[in-house]
Design an enzyme around this catalytic site. Structure first.
Site, PDB file in Angstrom:
ATOM      1  N   ARG A 144     -14.118  -3.019  -2.572  1.00  0.00           N
ATOM      2  CA  ARG A 144     -12.797  -3.639  -2.598  1.00  0.00           C
ATOM      3  C   ARG A 144     -12.535  -4.129  -4.014  1.00  0.00           C
ATOM      4  O   ARG A 144     -13.421  -4.712  -4.657  1.00  0.00           O
ATOM      5  CB  ARG A 144     -12.741  -4.839  -1.648  1.00  0.00           C
ATOM      6  CG  ARG A 144     -12.561  -4.485  -0.199  1.00  0.00           C
ATOM      7  CD  ARG A 144     -11.167  -3.913   0.096  1.00  0.00           C
ATOM      8  NE  ARG A 144     -10.974  -3.643   1.510  1.00  0.00           N
ATOM      9  CZ  ARG A 144     -11.146  -2.453   2.088  1.00  0.00           C
ATOM     10  NH1 ARG A 144     -11.513  -1.407   1.372  1.00  0.00           N
ATOM     11  NH2 ARG A 144     -10.923  -2.299   3.386  1.00  0.00           N
TER      12      ARG A 144
ATOM     13  N   GLU B  85      -3.436  -2.930  -4.887  1.00  0.00           N
ATOM     14  CA  GLU B  85      -3.098  -1.509  -4.733  1.00  0.00           C
ATOM     15  C   GLU B  85      -1.693  -1.349  -4.149  1.00  0.00           C
ATOM     16  O   GLU B  85      -1.308  -2.149  -3.318  1.00  0.00           O
ATOM     17  CB  GLU B  85      -4.120  -0.834  -3.812  1.00  0.00           C
ATOM     18  CG  GLU B  85      -5.508  -0.869  -4.415  1.00  0.00           C
ATOM     19  CD  GLU B  85      -6.607  -0.489  -3.432  1.00  0.00           C
ATOM     20  OE1 GLU B  85      -6.296  -0.130  -2.284  1.00  0.00           O
ATOM     21  OE2 GLU B  85      -7.777  -0.565  -3.824  1.00  0.00           O
TER      22      GLU B  85
ATOM     23  N   HIS C 293      -8.018   4.864  -4.284  1.00  0.00           N
ATOM     24  CA  HIS C 293      -8.610   4.435  -3.004  1.00  0.00           C
ATOM     25  C   HIS C 293      -8.789   5.646  -2.079  1.00  0.00           C
ATOM     26  O   HIS C 293      -8.156   5.735  -1.024  1.00  0.00           O
ATOM     27  CB  HIS C 293      -7.741   3.359  -2.326  1.00  0.00           C
ATOM     28  CG  HIS C 293      -8.487   2.574  -1.273  1.00  0.00           C
ATOM     29  ND1 HIS C 293      -8.258   1.248  -1.028  1.00  0.00           N
ATOM     30  CD2 HIS C 293      -9.457   2.945  -0.401  1.00  0.00           C
ATOM     31  CE1 HIS C 293      -9.054   0.827  -0.042  1.00  0.00           C
ATOM     32  NE2 HIS C 293      -9.785   1.859   0.351  1.00  0.00           N
TER      33      HIS C 293
END
Ligand code: 8YV
Length: 312
Positions: A231, A260, A278
């Site tokens: 993360r 994000e 991601h």
């Protein structure tokens, strides 16, 4: 009457088609007015399907008085308030195991790409520079000491892969594990100092926020590489950008970011940084398996059966 569910982010077409077959699906990201959707449909919605990074805010959860289940299409629970869910009697499920290999694969891919300058080499060839100008030598990966922050399922899968690259492996976690042959280091800065490459594989959330900070990056040092497939929140992103700018670490491979899909623009022009949007679990095979678990958990809940992969 089909149960009504809220889909917070898009999933694979075949997963969304299966959801449409079984439920009345409200697609939050497509709603022109999200509050209006929640006001209108909220009282009837019994389930949420969402991504690990996106989760479900308490504002959304509290707009759904009949909510029974939050089915996360991922392993991270940091974007869902589990305590609040428990208090309200809402079940929470994830998709464990099925994404472990993919996330570990991307961790190794970022490690190799960052060390070997794979993206730089690719850009060099595409720009027609081969034969016209030089390309700096890269950094050897085999045999480098790998420090893993978080030795859960994904951290262990990365360690297994790294062993094939003859990497001595050390780790830091909230405790040492007696079922692994790797070196335990009892502080994160200590692990960084011990490592050539620091791999972040720890869960996000309040307990890990910003723990990879300036001190840890300085301990990793000017020849060190940081890889993050966990993360963005685990790393102090401003400190990371500054450490890269000031060459206090050598490079980074990053799949995750604090906010994000925003990524720090300062990183875009850095040749020693490899960036991914991601994507660690984003293969067709794995997203099918994850989607199947989301579907199975929702189906079990609405049939009154035991949930296949509950967290709460
Ligand atoms: C997914 C993730 O990209 O597992 C997680 O927690 O963040 C990732 O696997 C995400 O859940 C899909 O949105």
């Amino acid at each position: 009457m089909k149960p009504e569910i809220l889909l917070i982010e898009p999933m694979m077409d075949r997963v969304m088609n299966a959801l449409d077959d079984a439920y009345t699906v409200h697609r939050l990201w497509q709603a022109p007015d999200r509050d209006a959707l929640l006001r209108e449909a909220g009282p009837r919605i019994r389930g949420i399907a969402t991504g690990g990074g996106t989760g479900a805010s308490n504002a959304i959860v509290d707009a759904l008085p009949k909510l029974e289940i939050i089915a996360i299409n991922g392993i991270g629970t940091d974007a869902v308030d589990l305590v609040h869910a428990k208090e309200r009697g809402i079940r929470v499920t994830t998709t464990p195991n099925v994404l472990t290999d993919d996330v570990a694969d991307l961790g190794m891919a970022l490690l190799l790409a960052a060390c070997r300058g794979i993206c730089t080499g690719d850009r060099y060839v595409r720009a027609g520079k081969w034969g016209k100008e030089g390309l700096p030598l890269a950094r050897k990966a085999t045999g480098k000491t790998l420090g893993i922050l978080g030795l859960g399922r994904i951290g262990r899968a990365i360690a297994k892969r790294a062993a094939a690259f003859d990497m001595p492996i050390a780790y830091h976690d909230i405790r040492a594990f007696d079922d692994v042959p790797y070196t335990y280091v009892d502080s994160l800065a200590g692990l960084a100092k011990h490592s050539d490459i620091l791999m972040v594989a720890a869960s996000g959330g309040a307990g890990s926020r910003g723990i990879v900070n300036a001190e840890v990056l300085d301990a990793l040092g000017p020849d060190g590489i940081l890889v993050n497939i966990a993360r963005g929140s685990v790393v102090d992103e401003d400190a990371l950008v500054q450490a890269l700018q000031e060459k206090r670490i050598a490079g980074a491979g990053l799949d995750v970011f604090v906010d994000e899909p925003r990524t720090p623009e300062a990183l875009w022009s850095m040749e020693n940084v490899v960036l991914q949007p991601h994507r660690a679990s984003a293969t067709t095979e794995t997203r099918i398996a994850m989607g199947d678990l989301v579907l199975a958990n929702l189906a079990a809940q609405f049939a009154g059966k035991a949930l296949p992969t509950p967290v709460v």
